[in-house]
Motif scaffolding. Sequence first.
Motif, PDB file in Angstrom:
ATOM      1  N   UNK A  22       5.125   6.507   7.176  1.00  0.00           N
ATOM      2  CA  UNK A  22       5.664   5.164   6.939  1.00  0.00           C
ATOM      3  C   UNK A  22       4.505   4.185   6.775  1.00  0.00           C
ATOM      4  N   UNK A  23       4.687   3.273   5.852  1.00  0.00           N
ATOM      5  CA  UNK A  23       3.703   2.214   5.656  1.00  0.00           C
ATOM      6  C   UNK A  23       3.872   1.162   6.737  1.00  0.00           C
ATOM      7  N   UNK A  24       2.801   0.489   7.110  1.00  0.00           N
ATOM      8  CA  UNK A  24       2.934  -0.574   8.107  1.00  0.00           C
ATOM      9  C   UNK A  24       3.692  -1.766   7.530  1.00  0.00           C
ATOM     10  N   UNK A  25       4.315  -2.530   8.406  1.00  0.00           N
ATOM     11  CA  UNK A  25       4.979  -3.759   7.978  1.00  0.00           C
ATOM     12  C   UNK A  25       3.899  -4.818   7.760  1.00  0.00           C
ATOM     13  N   UNK A  26       3.787  -5.295   6.541  1.00  0.00           N
ATOM     14  CA  UNK A  26       2.761  -6.274   6.197  1.00  0.00           C
ATOM     15  C   UNK A  26       3.417  -7.600   5.826  1.00  0.00           C
ATOM     16  N   UNK A  27       2.757  -8.689   6.220  1.00  0.00           N
ATOM     17  CA  UNK A  27       3.255  -9.997   5.797  1.00  0.00           C
ATOM     18  C   UNK A  27       2.783 -10.268   4.363  1.00  0.00           C
ATOM     19  N   UNK A  28       3.181 -11.382   3.807  1.00  0.00           N
ATOM     20  CA  UNK A  28       2.880 -11.688   2.401  1.00  0.00           C
ATOM     21  C   UNK A  28       1.374 -11.742   2.138  1.00  0.00           C
ATOM     22  N   UNK A  29       0.622 -12.337   3.034  1.00  0.00           N
ATOM     23  CA  UNK A  29      -0.832 -12.436   2.847  1.00  0.00           C
ATOM     24  C   UNK A  29      -1.483 -11.054   2.905  1.00  0.00           C
ATOM     25  N   UNK A  30      -1.003 -10.222   3.811  1.00  0.00           N
ATOM     26  CA  UNK A  30      -1.542  -8.867   3.920  1.00  0.00           C
ATOM     27  C   UNK A  30      -1.204  -8.043   2.668  1.00  0.00           C
ATOM     28  N   UNK A  31       0.025  -8.183   2.186  1.00  0.00           N
ATOM     29  CA  UNK A  31       0.423  -7.468   0.966  1.00  0.00           C
ATOM     30  C   UNK A  31      -0.435  -7.895  -0.215  1.00  0.00           C
ATOM     31  N   UNK A  32      -0.692  -9.191  -0.318  1.00  0.00           N
ATOM     32  CA  UNK A  32      -1.520  -9.694  -1.410  1.00  0.00           C
ATOM     33  C   UNK A  32      -2.941  -9.140  -1.297  1.00  0.00           C
TER      34      UNK A  32
END
Length: 125
Positions: A22-32
């Motif tokens: 499973x991929x970690x849960x990332x916030x928008x800034x982390x995803x970017x």
Amino acid sequence: MGVIRWILGKIILVVESLTQPKSPQLNAAQKQAMDTLAQQVTLYQFAACPFCVKVRQASRKLGLPLQTKDAKRNMDARKELEQGGGRIKVPCLRIQQANGEARWMYESDDIIAYLNKQATPIIEK
């Protein structure tokens, strides 16, 4: 021998699909930030190569959407790998550096260590 390789390749792909981390849960800034990192790297691979599977699994675990090129079936990717990296060996990570030059990294453990080093600070933010 070809039939055995084909069967083993299919088994490797089935096992990969059944054991995807499973991929970690990332916030928008982390995803970017992960997307920016992903744009700087390309994985040259063979789909059923166990070492390539190892790298793909590690990137999934980090939540890093790696761009992949199949150097077995795609002759353009194969030529890029040979010309840029110097040999047809997979997995190979092409790293686009800030100065515009590419760095070619072989060996699955080295590639995973590099990806971990780049992605871990993003995940820990």
